[in-house]
Design an enzyme around this catalytic site. Structure first.
Site, PDB file in Angstrom:
ATOM      1  N   GLY A  80       0.812  -1.222   0.000  1.00 26.71           N
ATOM      2  CA  GLY A  80       0.000   0.000   0.000  1.00 26.71           C
ATOM      3  C   GLY A  80       0.839   1.262   0.000  1.00 26.71           C
ATOM      4  O   GLY A  80       0.452   2.285   0.552  1.00 26.71           O
ATOM      5  N   GLY A  81       2.028   1.198  -0.611  1.00 28.92           N
ATOM      6  CA  GLY A  81       2.832   2.406  -0.803  1.00 28.92           C
ATOM      7  C   GLY A  81       2.346   3.129  -2.055  1.00 28.92           C
ATOM      8  O   GLY A  81       1.274   2.828  -2.598  1.00 28.92           O
ATOM      9  N   SER A 125       3.537   3.643   5.020  1.00 28.22           N
ATOM     10  CA  SER A 125       4.478   2.943   4.139  1.00 28.22           C
ATOM     11  C   SER A 125       5.730   3.773   3.962  1.00 28.22           C
ATOM     12  O   SER A 125       5.737   4.976   4.194  1.00 28.22           O
ATOM     13  CB  SER A 125       3.861   2.727   2.756  1.00 28.22           C
ATOM     14  OG  SER A 125       2.709   1.949   2.866  1.00 28.22           O
ATOM     15  N   HIS A 126       6.764   3.118   3.477  1.00 28.91           N
ATOM     16  CA  HIS A 126       8.023   3.821   3.433  1.00 28.91           C
ATOM     17  C   HIS A 126       8.035   5.001   2.482  1.00 28.91           C
ATOM     18  O   HIS A 126       8.841   5.921   2.630  1.00 28.91           O
ATOM     19  CB  HIS A 126       9.151   2.862   3.094  1.00 28.91           C
ATOM     20  CG  HIS A 126      10.436   3.480   3.466  1.00 28.91           C
ATOM     21  ND1 HIS A 126      10.629   3.979   4.737  1.00 28.91           N
ATOM     22  CD2 HIS A 126      11.522   3.784   2.761  1.00 28.91           C
ATOM     23  CE1 HIS A 126      11.812   4.529   4.772  1.00 28.91           C
ATOM     24  NE2 HIS A 126      12.382   4.427   3.598  1.00 28.91           N
ATOM     25  N   HIS A 143      23.427   5.657   0.142  1.00 28.36           N
ATOM     26  CA  HIS A 143      23.194   7.099   0.101  1.00 28.36           C
ATOM     27  C   HIS A 143      24.314   7.804   0.847  1.00 28.36           C
ATOM     28  O   HIS A 143      24.670   7.392   1.950  1.00 28.36           O
ATOM     29  CB  HIS A 143      21.840   7.420   0.742  1.00 28.36           C
ATOM     30  CG  HIS A 143      21.345   8.790   0.411  1.00 28.36           C
ATOM     31  ND1 HIS A 143      21.962   9.932   0.870  1.00 28.36           N
ATOM     32  CD2 HIS A 143      20.299   9.213  -0.338  1.00 28.36           C
ATOM     33  CE1 HIS A 143      21.304  10.988   0.415  1.00 28.36           C
ATOM     34  NE2 HIS A 143      20.297  10.586  -0.321  1.00 28.36           N
ATOM     35  N   ARG A 182      22.382  18.695  -0.389  1.00 25.01           N
ATOM     36  CA  ARG A 182      23.474  18.992  -1.315  1.00 25.01           C
ATOM     37  C   ARG A 182      22.956  19.715  -2.542  1.00 25.01           C
ATOM     38  O   ARG A 182      23.582  20.620  -3.057  1.00 25.01           O
ATOM     39  CB  ARG A 182      24.202  17.708  -1.712  1.00 25.01           C
ATOM     40  CG  ARG A 182      25.198  17.240  -0.661  1.00 25.01           C
ATOM     41  CD  ARG A 182      25.732  15.857  -0.978  1.00 25.01           C
ATOM     42  NE  ARG A 182      24.674  14.873  -0.931  1.00 25.01           N
ATOM     43  CZ  ARG A 182      24.437  13.965  -1.867  1.00 25.01           C
ATOM     44  NH1 ARG A 182      25.205  13.891  -2.925  1.00 25.01           N
ATOM     45  NH2 ARG A 182      23.448  13.126  -1.734  1.00 25.01           N
ATOM     46  N   SER A 205      12.835   7.792  -7.974  1.00 28.68           N
ATOM     47  CA  SER A 205      12.151   6.636  -7.421  1.00 28.68           C
ATOM     48  C   SER A 205      10.691   6.903  -7.102  1.00 28.68           C
ATOM     49  O   SER A 205       9.812   6.127  -7.494  1.00 28.68           O
ATOM     50  CB  SER A 205      12.860   6.150  -6.172  1.00 28.68           C
ATOM     51  OG  SER A 205      12.099   5.128  -5.603  1.00 28.68           O
TER      52      SER A 205
HETATM   53  C1  FAD Z   1      14.762   7.819   3.750  1.00 30.89           C
HETATM   54  C2  FAD Z   1      14.424   7.732   2.303  1.00 30.89           C
HETATM   55  C3  FAD Z   1      14.260   8.876   1.539  1.00 30.89           C
HETATM   56  C4  FAD Z   1      13.917   8.792   0.200  1.00 30.89           C
HETATM   57  N1  FAD Z   1      13.792   9.948  -0.522  1.00 30.89           N
HETATM   58  C5  FAD Z   1      13.466   9.857  -1.827  1.00 30.89           C
HETATM   59  C6  FAD Z   1      13.318  11.030  -2.617  1.00 30.89           C
HETATM   60  O1  FAD Z   1      13.485  12.152  -2.127  1.00 30.89           O
HETATM   61  N2  FAD Z   1      12.982  10.894  -3.916  1.00 30.89           N
HETATM   62  C7  FAD Z   1      12.783   9.665  -4.489  1.00 30.89           C
HETATM   63  O2  FAD Z   1      12.488   9.611  -5.664  1.00 30.89           O
HETATM   64  N3  FAD Z   1      12.902   8.547  -3.762  1.00 30.89           N
HETATM   65  C8  FAD Z   1      13.247   8.608  -2.453  1.00 30.89           C
HETATM   66  N4  FAD Z   1      13.372   7.453  -1.730  1.00 30.89           N
HETATM   67  C9  FAD Z   1      13.006   6.169  -2.326  1.00 30.89           C
HETATM   68  C10 FAD Z   1      11.488   6.026  -2.341  1.00 30.89           C
HETATM   69  O3  FAD Z   1      10.930   6.621  -1.207  1.00 30.89           O
HETATM   70  C11 FAD Z   1      11.042   4.577  -2.375  1.00 30.89           C
HETATM   71  O4  FAD Z   1      11.764   3.880  -3.311  1.00 30.89           O
HETATM   72  C12 FAD Z   1       9.581   4.487  -2.768  1.00 30.89           C
HETATM   73  O5  FAD Z   1       8.790   5.305  -1.963  1.00 30.89           O
HETATM   74  C13 FAD Z   1       9.093   3.059  -2.705  1.00 30.89           C
HETATM   75  O6  FAD Z   1       7.693   3.044  -2.898  1.00 30.89           O
HETATM   76  P1  FAD Z   1       6.919   1.703  -3.105  1.00 30.89           P
HETATM   77  O7  FAD Z   1       5.502   2.071  -3.336  1.00 30.89           O
HETATM   78  O8  FAD Z   1       7.609   0.887  -4.116  1.00 30.89           O
HETATM   79  O9  FAD Z   1       7.073   0.928  -1.728  1.00 30.89           O
HETATM   80  P2  FAD Z   1       6.813   1.364  -0.211  1.00 30.89           P
HETATM   81  O10 FAD Z   1       6.385   2.752  -0.041  1.00 30.89           O
HETATM   82  O11 FAD Z   1       8.012   0.888   0.550  1.00 30.89           O
HETATM   83  O12 FAD Z   1       5.579   0.488   0.168  1.00 30.89           O
HETATM   84  C14 FAD Z   1       5.652  -0.912   0.337  1.00 30.89           C
HETATM   85  C15 FAD Z   1       4.305  -1.408   0.793  1.00 30.89           C
HETATM   86  O13 FAD Z   1       4.283  -2.802   0.779  1.00 30.89           O
HETATM   87  C16 FAD Z   1       3.739  -3.312   1.979  1.00 30.89           C
HETATM   88  N5  FAD Z   1       4.309  -4.639   2.150  1.00 30.89           N
HETATM   89  C17 FAD Z   1       5.608  -4.987   2.187  1.00 30.89           C
HETATM   90  N6  FAD Z   1       5.733  -6.323   2.285  1.00 30.89           N
HETATM   91  C18 FAD Z   1       4.487  -6.829   2.316  1.00 30.89           C
HETATM   92  C19 FAD Z   1       3.968  -8.153   2.402  1.00 30.89           C
HETATM   93  N7  FAD Z   1       4.765  -9.213   2.464  1.00 30.89           N
HETATM   94  N8  FAD Z   1       2.614  -8.300   2.421  1.00 30.89           N
HETATM   95  C20 FAD Z   1       1.780  -7.227   2.363  1.00 30.89           C
HETATM   96  N9  FAD Z   1       2.251  -5.954   2.250  1.00 30.89           N
HETATM   97  C21 FAD Z   1       3.572  -5.774   2.229  1.00 30.89           C
HETATM   98  C22 FAD Z   1       4.106  -2.272   3.002  1.00 30.89           C
HETATM   99  O14 FAD Z   1       3.206  -2.317   4.095  1.00 30.89           O
HETATM  100  C23 FAD Z   1       3.941  -0.992   2.205  1.00 30.89           C
HETATM  101  O15 FAD Z   1       2.594  -0.599   2.207  1.00 30.89           O
HETATM  102  C24 FAD Z   1      13.728   7.534  -0.390  1.00 30.89           C
HETATM  103  C25 FAD Z   1      13.899   6.381   0.362  1.00 30.89           C
HETATM  104  C26 FAD Z   1      14.297   6.473   1.680  1.00 30.89           C
HETATM  105  C27 FAD Z   1      14.611   5.212   2.390  1.00 30.89           C
END
Ligand code: FAD
Ligand code: FES
Lengths: 250, 658
Positions: free
Chosen positions: B13-14, B42-43, B257, B273, B410
């Site tokens: 749910g990201g 979510s992250h 990073h 930066r 990302s």
């Molecule tokens: C500190 C930090 C700062 C960042 N800053 C930037 C930025 O400024 N610009 C940029 O472009 N990117 C940035 N990134 C990278 C970016 O935030 C992430 O790559 C991106 O948000 C990932 O999104 P996602 O939807 O793929 O996954 P996520 O947002 O990580 O969501 C994953 C989802 O999957 C669910 N999940 C996981 N495993 C399971 C499972 N087994 N069963 C059910 N649900 C599960 C979780 O609950 C969550 O809802 C940053 C990353 C970090 C760590």
């Protein structure tokens, strides 16, 4: 330029005593009690580090919620010596050597320190319809609508809420009536009410906010404002929405 | 046996998962979203810095367009990216950002007229165009030619995720919170959903679906020091691997990073930066220009991270009780800027370090940050080997990042891939391929297998603590499979990881508590995480070259002649190690043939076909003048995009074709 990582309590490592609320509502035989754990304090130790250590080395069954461990996601709110706080960014050096941890009141208990804020927030969001209401069809191929830069910043000021639940835990009304939308809900509608992209007028907001579940339920104790870890101007927003709703009524 | 049926199961749910679900819902399908935590936690919420999209509204972004964004992305990837996918991505990014603007993200906006900025350590005055006033603004980020990173102060991910999540609520999409997919249901050819464990009650449920999407984010927690959330354990990628049929791509490509705060590893954004912050050593000397005169602090992340570690190794690190670090200096940006556009950074410094970044230096050292690898998909987001399985966002190797992702690309990917995969999954559901004929016996087999496995930990004869197994794995990865790699260290790591894998059999879960049971969670996650760790280490050992974030001390050159390919890892049940194979990238069809990145090492081993392809490219550019015509001649891609996303992007002052 002297610039060192703060390092209090290094020479004399303290023993920290944690009294942790334990209760597993899934188990009919479980009765709430406080369990005590002792660990050595470390440099820059946060409650996240302390609780992880307790779980890894002393008791793998303790339940608590951390996600970002950086004060960003709002998962880890709990009562720390009676006050709602984000545990991940609470440093043990700022606490006495005996710490009592309990789950946030006002939410369904999942187990020990873990509560179901997600369910509460989704209900609130569905009830208040916390999204942009806009009848125009979006067209993402053309240049975006303009927005005044100050307006954008003003909206973000209110959008910084992380739905941690500290304001609900600190709120007299929310503890008495579970349909109260709380500062978190009022603040979110304040955010949409100043957003030029949202078509709703005051009468529309009145339907959900002009009631005792909404702004008129607030007893102005302002625990929310004191406890908000993001320092959102909650008191101001409640007053603002209340004035607006009082006017909308006439 | 509890079974829940839906059109599509979205695991995660990201940003990526939610956007894919919204797309399907809008086309009349009924998706269900699963998440370990409430989706707004979510992250994605942690992304501070911003999202890249070539709007070209600001004065430093003038002249930006899809072509420039494409070049930066491919160059950033060290030519490891799938160029078709990179093209699809850059064309959709402006649409994604404009859609999010309409849904409510309060993007930072251009203020017409003069404003102060810091470039290369010096204060400068920039004059924004009057016509651009009120349009979406952008800041500078590493590895880009134009200022292209759009932002919401330093809470970009937070704003995007809240908006996306609210939109999903508005569209009435069910999200099952605190639910974990622990195994995929499949028949060897086709995926039929997943076995899901409720993290409140501990119960197992089979979610049967016509199409399944893994959008579970990265797997940074296989490392000890990581900027990732504690839930980023990669279970989504691991259950794909455990099918034995779906494959993981480029797992050895792991990004570090440059500015994890020291020692906690919490990130302070690249925006520091980008906005003009400097890196200093123990003598408060700005060292980046010594290593990287062209781009300095704004070279891509892999380059800056390596320079920092090298500088520390040469004795220039600041000594502290926790080890050595360097400084990030943002004092020159001033109080107003820090309290406004970098407030999250200020809070992090205050709460976790007790440092005031307006007056003091911030201790930093590179930390694991991003997983370029993940579930291998084709350009539609579907696994080429396991039908009906899709993946989007950081969990996928869709492959626009190749061996190094650029900052801001990302969250842009999550929204864009969500848009594209939402469409392609809808097309799949509407086609004959979407019809489902799954037997309940098969579903039951998968459920029973999981039940047995979970029960097994309680009956184990051993006495291994699962948390300790995970910690030892993390320490091994951080020590030996990190920024600098070599044959010796990788062999040592693999030996240790396989040993830990054998110890999984000795994991004992002592508590039989009903409900969440964190001990049991660690137990069943440990073997899954170890498999991912082994894919990373084994991939890194075999790849005898240096490309992007993958750096081999014993093979420092990028080797296009032998390694212009993508690693595919699969796992046969019962094996101790993954099986690796390689998918070649075709130089002859590349729009942008391999060259120097503009920063980092200036030498590489050339692919035999590069020169010929470059000559073809030059000839086309000579012959045609319209940028769209040139692009189309070199590498037609538009037909690969879902119909909804094919149109061109309007830009201020841009005439057709220029
Ligand atoms: C500190 C930090 C700062 C960042 N800053 C930037 C930025 O400024 N610009 C940029 O472009 N990117 C940035 N990134 C990278 C970016 O935030 C992430 O790559 C991106 O948000 C990932 O999104 P996602 O939807 O793929 O996954 P996520 O947002 O990580 O969501 C994953 C989802 O999957 C669910 N999940 C996981 N495993 C399971 C499972 N087994 N069963 C059910 N649900 C599960 C979780 O609950 C969550 O809802 C940053 C990353 C970090 C760590
Ligand atoms: S864990 Fe995210 S705010 Fe504490």
């Amino acid at each position: 330029m002297s610039n060192t990582i703060p390092a209090k309590n290094v020479e004399v490592a303290r023993k920290l005593k944690f009294n942790i609320y334990r209760h597993n509502p899934k188990d009919e035989n479980s009765k709430p009690f406080f369990q005590t754990y002792e660990i050595d304090e470390a440099d820059s130790m946060t409650l996240f580090i302390a609780l992880s250590e307790i779980r890894e080395n002393l008791d793998p069954t303790v339940q608590f919620d951390f996600v970002c461990r950086a004060g960003i996601c709002g998962s880890c709110a709990m009562l720390v010596n009676g006050r709602p706080k984000l545990a991940c960014r609470t440093l043990t050096k700022d606490l006495p050597s005996e710490v009592t941890l309990a789950p946030l009141p006002g939410f369904e208990l999942i187990g020990d320190l873990s509560v179901n804020t997600g369910k509460w927030m989704r209900n609130m969001s569905e009830h208040l319809e916390t999204w942009i209401h806009n009848k125009e069809k979006e067209n993402f191929n053309v240049i975006e609508e303009r927005m005044d830069p100050d307006k954008a910043e003003e909206i973000y000021e209110l959008e910084r809420c992380v739905e941690c639940g500290c304001c609900i835990a600190a709120c007299g009304t929310a503890q008495m009536r579970n349909d109260f939308v709380g500062a978190v809900g009022i603040n979110q509608l304040a955010r949409f009410s100043i957003d030029p992209r949202d078509d709703r007028d005051d009468a529309k907001f009145y339907e959900v906010l002009g009631t005792d579940e909404g702004v008129f339920g607030c007893m102005t104790l302002l625990g929310c404002d004191d406890m908000c870890p993001k320092e959102l101007p909650l008191a101001q927003q409640i007053a603002y929405m209340r004035r607006k709703m009082a006017k909308a009524e006439v | 046996m509890q079974v829940i049926y839906s059109d599509a199961l979205v695991i995660g749910g990201g940003l990526a998962g939610l956007r894919a679900a919204i797309g399907m819902k809008r086309r009349g399908h009924d998706p269900i979203v699963l998440s370990l935590v409430p989706p707004k936690r979510s992250h994605s919420a942690a992304a501070q810095g911003g999202m890249q999209a070539s709007l070209g509204n600001t004065i430093k972004g003038e002249g930006d367009n899809e072509d420039v964004h494409f070049q930066d992305t491919v160059r950033g990837s060290d030519w490891g990216a799938d160029q078709d996918v990179a093209r699809m991505f850059v064309n959709t990014a402006p649409k994604a950002i404009r859609e999010l603007a309409a849904w409510g993200v309060p993007w930072g906006r251009v203020r017409g007229g003069d404003h102060e900025s810091v470039i290369d350590g010096k204060k400068v005055t920039l004059t924004e165009k009057k016509e651009a006033h009120g349009l979406i603004a952008a800041r500078n980020f590493g590895g880009t030619q134009k200022w292209r990173t759009c932002y919401v102060s330093d809470g970009t991910g937070h704003s995007m995720l809240y908006t996306m999540s609210n939109q999903a609520i508005a569209e009435n999409i069910p999200v099952v919170e605190r639910a974990e997919a622990i195994s995929l249901i499949h028949d060897g050819e086709r995926c039929h959903g997943a076995i899901v464990r409720c993290l409140i009650t501990g119960e197992l449920t089979a979610y049967v679906a016509k199409a399944t999407c893994i959008a579970t984010g990265g797997f940074g927690r296989i490392y000890r020091t990581s900027t990732n959330a504690v839930i980023n354990e990669g279970i989504g990628a691991a259950i794909a691997l455990e099918t034995g049929i779906a494959k993981l791509g480029n797992m050895e490509a792991v990004q570090f990073h440059p500015t994890g705060i020291f020692p906690a590893g919490i990130l302070v954004t690249e925006g520091c930066r980008g906005d003009g912050g400097l890196l200093l050593d123990n003598k408060e000397h700005r060292f980046m220009p010594d290593y990287e005169p062209e781009k300095k602090e704004l070279a891509s992340r892999d380059v800056v991270s390596r320079c920092m570690e090298t500088h520390i190794a040469r004795g220039n690190g600041v000594q502290s009780r926790f080890g050595e670090h360097l400084w990030l200096d943002i004092r020159l940006l001033g109080k107003k800027h820090i309290e406004g556009k970098l407030r999250e950074v200020k809070e992090i410094c205050e709460y976790f370090l007790g440092v005031d970044p307006i007056k003091q230096l911030i201790p930093v050292r590179p930390a694991q940050h991003y997983s370029m690898g993940g579930v291998r998909t084709d350009y539609t987001g579907q696994s080429p080997t396991l039908k009906g399985l899709f993946s989007a966002g950081e969990s996928a190797c869709w492959d626009m990042h190749g061996f190094n992702r650029l900052g801001g690309n990302s969250v842009a990917e999550t929204a864009v891939a969500g848009m594209i995969v939402g469409e392609t999954m809808s097309e799949y559901l509407e086609s004959d391929a979407g019809d489902i004929k799954v037997s309940t016996a098969l579903v039951k087999d998968f459920l029973t297998k999981q039940e047995k496995e979970l029960a097994g930990y309680a009956n184990s004869k051993g006495n291994r603590n699962p948390f300790h197994v995970i910690r030892e794995m993390q320490e091994t990865m951080s020590k030996d499979v990190a920024i600098f790699r070599s044959e010796d260290r990788l062999n040592a790591a693999i030996e240790k990881l396989t040993e830990l894998q054998r110890q999984v059999a000795d994991i004992k879960v002592n508590s039989s508590a009903k409900g969440a049971n964190p001990e049991l969670m660690a137990a069943y996650r440990a073997p899954k995480m170890l498999k991912l760790a082994l894919c990373v280490a084994q991939g890194a050992l075999q790849r005898t070259e240096s490309r992007g974030a993958h750096f081999r001390e014993d093979y420092p050159l990028r080797d296009d002649a032998n390694w212009l390919n993508r690693t595919l890892a699969s796992w046969k049940e019962g094996d101790e190690l993954p099986s690796l194979e390689y998918e070649q990238l075709d130089v002859k069809t590349m729009e942008y043939p391999p060259a120097w990145r503009g920063y980092g090492a200036k030498e590489w081993k050339e692919h035999p076909e590069t020169a010929a392809r470059q000559a073809e490219v030059d000839a086309v550019k000579e012959k045609l003048s319209d940028r769209f015509a040139i692009q189309n001649e070199l590498m037609p891609y538009e037909h690969k995009l879902p119909e909804l996303l094919r149109s061109r992007n309007e830009r201020l002052g841009e005439k057709e074709g220029q």
